[in-house]
Design an enzyme around this catalytic site. Structure first.
Site, PDB file in Angstrom:
ATOM      1  N   ARG A  66      46.789 -31.929  20.178  1.00 50.75           N
ATOM      2  CA  ARG A  66      48.167 -31.456  20.221  1.00 50.75           C
ATOM      3  C   ARG A  66      48.239 -30.110  20.940  1.00 50.75           C
ATOM      4  O   ARG A  66      49.211 -29.839  21.663  1.00 50.75           O
ATOM      5  CB  ARG A  66      48.721 -31.323  18.802  1.00 50.75           C
ATOM      6  CG  ARG A  66      49.088 -32.628  18.135  1.00 50.75           C
ATOM      7  CD  ARG A  66      49.554 -32.422  16.701  1.00 50.75           C
ATOM      8  NE  ARG A  66      48.464 -32.042  15.805  1.00 50.75           N
ATOM      9  CZ  ARG A  66      48.631 -31.691  14.522  1.00 50.75           C
ATOM     10  NH1 ARG A  66      49.849 -31.622  13.995  1.00 50.75           N
ATOM     11  NH2 ARG A  66      47.583 -31.379  13.773  1.00 50.75           N
ATOM     12  N   CYS A  93      45.173 -26.445  17.314  1.00 52.07           N
ATOM     13  CA  CYS A  93      45.828 -27.337  16.368  1.00 52.07           C
ATOM     14  C   CYS A  93      44.796 -27.759  15.330  1.00 52.07           C
ATOM     15  O   CYS A  93      44.183 -26.919  14.691  1.00 52.07           O
ATOM     16  CB  CYS A  93      46.462 -28.533  17.077  1.00 52.07           C
ATOM     17  SG  CYS A  93      45.334 -29.568  18.024  1.00 52.07           S
TER      18      CYS A  93
END
Length: 293
Positions: A248, A243
């Site tokens: 994430r 990410c």
């Protein structure tokens, strides 16, 4: 916290529900750990009995850009009263992204019996479940890491090899479509930390949120297989998630690795490393260069 017997056995699999946790808060064989990123969240109120692990200073090295060292990780678990027989339940704010990072670090250091609270803080609070601001104290232990599994971690070289077709690993970029295309460098309100925008060549884009329901809980394994299978991620070849800073992508790593059982590495350097690296190829459909058209 008393030494009460659990109301029910620890569930199989990598997740526990808010209902199960609420019935088992007094089980002394369970250690609940909050990993939130926003300042003061834990201090204002947390699930009773939870200890606080700071993502910035506890699970990351404060000198190197690296995960927490083996020695400091051992101290962290020892100070929290964790033993080899403890079931660890992680949860946090911001969609459990940083709690999933915690699960990834725990997995690297070989900790057994680690679970994620499905839905995290948001679901717990939405259900008006108990919170308090008391910091628990547990008898210290002497926790020893038995082994380190660096195969769970992708480096820049691994990612570049996949981009250049020198490995069979498949890359999945879990950022938003606008980040993936290079239209924006970072999510709204977040400082730009990369010189270039776009994505790693060959990566597919499956934004992390496609893996969860409206309440933040993970979709079923069957649904996840369909979502990732649609872009060729079926577990038949290794996968690298990335990410912007690796948090994430830890969430997607958890879905693919812990729920579906695929062979997955998380690239924690992610776009802030790759997008600043000299000599690497970048795919930028939006044509942004140096933050300008």
């Amino acid at each position: 916290m008393g030494a009460a017997v659990a109301a029910s056995p620890v569930p199989e699999g990598p997740l526990v529900t808010t209902e199960w946790l609420a019935d088992n808060l007094d089980n002394d064989k369970i250690r609940l750990i909050e990993v939130s990123v926003n300042p003061g969240v834990y201090e204002r109120g947390h699930i009773p009995g939870a200890v606080n692990f700071s993502w910035h200073t506890d699970l990351n090295d404060t000198v190197r850009r690296d995960i927490v060292s083996k020695e400091n990780f051992e101290k962290l678990l020892s100070n929290s009263g964790i033993t080899d027989d403890t079931t660890v339940v992680l949860y946090g704010d911001t969609n459990n992204w940083f709690a999933a990072w915690g699960a990834w670090v725990f997995d690297i250091y070989g900790v057994k019996n680690v679970k994620l609270l499905d839905g995290g803080r948001v679901k717990w609070e939405a259900e008006s479940r108990a919170l308090n601001n008391r910091v628990p104290e547990y008898a210290k232990t002497t926790y020893t890491v038995k082994g380190v599994n660096n195969d769970l971690r992708a480096r820049l070289s691994d990612t570049l090899a996949a981009a250049e077709g020198k490995s069979n690993a498949k890359l999945v970029d879990i950022r938003s479509a606008d980040e993936f295309s290079g239209k924006i460098f970072a999510p709204a309100g977040v400082p730009e930390l990369a010189i270039r925008a776009g994505h790693v060549p060959g990566a597919v884009n499956v934004p992390w949120g496609q893996a969860v329901n409206k309440d933040g809980t993970f979709k079923s394994p069957e649904e996840l297989k369909v979502i990732y299978g649609a872009v060729g991620l079926d577990g038949s070849t290794p996968i690298i998630t990335y990410c912007r800073i690796g948090e994430r992508s830890s969430h997607t790593w958890f879905a693919l690795s812990k729920i579906l059982g695929y062979d997955v590495k998380n690239y924690d350097g992610s776009w802030t490393e790759y997008g600043n690296a000299v000599g690497v190829p970048v795919n930028n459909p939006s044509g942004t260069v140096w933050a300008a058209k």
